[in-house]
Write an enzyme that holds these catalytic residues in place. Sequence first.
Site: not given
Length: 455
Positions: A199, A229
């Site tokens: 992240r 996605y």
Amino acid sequence: MTKSQTNPRGPAILSPADLTVIIVGLGIAGLTAAIECHRKGYTVIGLEKKPDANQLGDIIGLSGNSMRILAEWNNGSLAHLIDDDITCDVTALELFDAEGHRKLAMPYNANNPIQGYLFRRTGLLTSLCHYASQLGIDLRFGVTVDDYWETDSNAGVYANNEKITGDCVVAADGFHSKARGIITGENPEPKDIGVVAYRSIFDANAIADVPEAQWILKNAQTADIFHSYYGKDTMVAIGTAARGRYVHWGCAVRGALEEKYEAWMQPAPPDPILKCLESWPVGSKLAAGIARTPPGKCFQQSLRAMPPLKRWVSTGGRMIVIGDAAHSFLPYAGQGGNQAIEDAAVLGICLELAGTSNVPLALRVVEKLRHKRVSLIQKGSAEAGDSFLNAAWESDNAAEKPTAFTHQAWVYAHNCVDHAYEQFNAAAEAVMNGWEYTPTNIPANGKFRQEEGNI
């Protein structure tokens, strides 16, 4: 506050001299619990081992089930918590496959009472801490709690060579909770699920000179974006915050870290993600932004699952674990922060309704009202992760597609405040008489995913 107040949904709120609540850990669960208990008129002592409220992370979503709690603060105004710099002003949550084909666009409106807000995690924590400080709550940072204790009439901690005494202790000290084993007698070994998460969030200026990444910022003046996605064994989310001031991205990929680390999150380059994206038709589009992640702005962690605890409350009934200390979540359901806030609100209500002479009853009722709900969401989060990473877009079974687990209505539409007031007596009777309590805040069939359950 020295005089009694009244609550239209409950009895008189007692003066702060009547109850002292010690809260260990000042993350989302701890800060919210501090504020909720303060609102009930109780004296709160908050302890945090870190020097401040900063916390690593990228974006956190607070959905309607938790935002309705925060909306009760400050005379119903959210202005003290929400500003353009810490929120994502998105109009849709868009889901794509690995080829870049959009599979679903869910309209998103922060003013929708069910959907809630997307925040920069650090910004949210800073705002919560600032608001708690404005209220005059006693927050102490840089304090290491060494041990916990309780008697029939009190509970407390030993911290920095000081004995701190209260009527109850609320441990909100996170996934790596020291209090968990002491309070519950359980300290289960977390299971590595074979997924590594990455992240990042950084200033959008880092991609300002990258033509191939301008798709991320092209509408930033009017709205932020949030794109997810899903490909086989890998999922990537990317978007903007604060009207394009920040770029954030996150990735979960099946695999394992080569080295084991003591800290739960480690700085790392984004290279493993860029390697994964090489085989995706849409990969170069995503890589254009991810590759410009500044040094020190990407963090990695092995995702680990913690089984539900058998109990949250100490033997003597004056200490309880909440938030990640009680029920850590995998990130896929987006409910970690939300359920921590629900815990905090229900805690305050149960202390109020039980009264100062019945603190052990209050804490045990919190467990009754909350345990099965969060345990089911823990289970559902793992199921959602499998669905996301299998990426079975072409499956004839709707339950196998990544869209199957989005926004379950029974989770997002729940009002834990009303529920706690309505169910307190039933749960209290179950505690006092040793009866089984049947929860009313989960689906009757006991399944996380409901066939018509999406919002």
